[in-house]
Design an enzyme around this catalytic site. Structure first.
Site, short mmCIF file in Angstrom:
data_model
loop_
_atom_site.label_atom_id
_atom_site.label_comp_id
_atom_site.label_asym_id
_atom_site.label_seq_id
_atom_site.Cartn_x
_atom_site.Cartn_y
_atom_site.Cartn_z
N CYS A 78 0.87 -1.18 0.00
CA CYS A 78 0.00 0.00 0.00
C CYS A 78 0.90 1.23 0.00
CB CYS A 78 -0.86 -0.03 1.26
SG CYS A 78 -1.83 1.47 1.55
N CYS A 192 -0.85 3.86 -6.26
CA CYS A 192 -1.77 3.25 -5.30
C CYS A 192 -1.96 1.83 -5.81
CB CYS A 192 -3.10 3.99 -5.28
SG CYS A 192 -4.39 3.12 -4.34
N1 DGL Z 1 -4.05 0.66 -1.72
C1 DGL Z 1 -3.72 1.84 -1.03
C2 DGL Z 1 -2.50 2.52 -1.64
O1 DGL Z 1 -1.70 1.89 -2.29
C3 DGL Z 1 -4.71 2.90 -0.72
C4 DGL Z 1 -6.17 2.74 -0.69
C5 DGL Z 1 -6.81 3.52 0.42
O2 DGL Z 1 -7.10 4.72 0.29
O3 DGL Z 1 -7.01 2.89 1.47
O4 DGL Z 1 -2.28 3.69 -1.44
#
Ligand code: DGL
Length: 270
Positions: A78, A192
């Site tokens: 993430c 993301c």
């Molecule tokens: N998957 C997450 C990232 O890579 C973010 C998603 C969220 O806002 O929770 O930033």
């Protein structure tokens, strides 16, 4: 050093389904690796939260998960959590940790026009970590950042098998193309982990089939880094891989078919 049990898992962590884009890349380089996929869906989305909240939440959760699950390595799949909480997590965990870094360096090497777009969450795009990557790798280039939280929701909906709002894609295109100099964007960093799950939709929205933009993300690099850090370790799955969620419910049940496609055969609440 005691020998590592071959069934010791790699823990992949995200706020939701985004880390599956990293899991897909990991499967290609380490097909035998036992994996536990953990999603803090009770805290989703991270992108709208404060730095303090994200750091405390991620460090606390990963501390408890590591104690209970005893992984050989933790991957924070993430960008939001990594760009904010990597240092805090490193302080509380003793296992090796691999974070997710916005792929500005490869994008800078690819761009021909010198104009790069970056799509991330609201929290990610304001991080000093991103400023540092830009200064180090994209000096002399233009980096246009745009927060696209609607794409997080779209990826979650897509993996639940539900309808995806086309406005999310149009919004991302408008956010980059409409910025000063945005017409020249030829390379888009998907900063993301949810966004590579929407690659066909993003490609269509940006007209990528016409060759006007390329997308880059960090998944392959992360997978290679995990392979490097676990080199020489025995790996064998004893049972099907599992997914953990911090909240149960109908939304999680709806994800079952998608999770199974990524080899996650069971799901439970942590
Ligand atoms: N998957 C997450 C990232 O890579 C973010 C998603 C969220 O806002 O929770 O930033």
């Amino acid at each position: 050093m005691t020998a590592i049990d071959p069934s010791t898992p790699i823990l992949l962590f995200d706020s939701g389904v985004g880390g599956l884009s990293v899991l897909a890349a990991l499967r290609l380089v380490l097909p035998e690796a036992p994996v536990i996929y953990a999603a803090d869906n009770a805290g989703l989305p991270y992108g709208g939260k404060s730095e303090a909240e994200i750091a405390a939440r991620v460090a606390g959760l990963l501390g408890r998960m590591t104690e209970r699950l005893r992984p050989r390595l933790v991957c924070i799949a993430c960008n939001t959590a990594s760009t904010i909480a990597l240092a805090a997590v490193r302080e509380v965990l003793e296992v090796p940790i691999v974070g997710t870094v916005p792929a500005i360096k490869p994008a800078a090497a690819l761009t021909v026009t010198g104009t790069i777009g970056l799509l991330g969450t609201e929290a990610t795009i304001r991080q000093a970590y991103v400023d540092r990557l830009e200064a180090e790798f994209a000096g002399g280039k233009r980096l246009i950042r745009f927060a696209a939280p609607a794409l997080v929701a779209a990826a979650e909906a897509k993996l639940r098998g539900g309808p995806v709002d086309p406005a999310a894609f149009a919004g991302a295109v408008a956010g980059l193309r409409g910025a000063p100099g945005g017409g020249a964007v030829d390379t888009v960093v998907l900063a993301c982990t949810h966004f590579p799950l929407l690659l066909p939709e993003l490609a269509e929205a940006f007209g990528a089939e016409l060759g006007s933009v390329r997308f880059v993300d960090g998944a392959e690099g992360i997978a290679r880094r995990i392979a490097h850090l676990t080199q020489g370790q025995p790996m064998q799955r004893e049972r099907g891989d599992a997914a953990l969620f911090t909240a149960g419910g109908a939304d999680v049940d709806a994800l079952s078919p998608a999770l199974a496609r990524y080899g996650l055969e069971s799901q439970s609440v942590f």
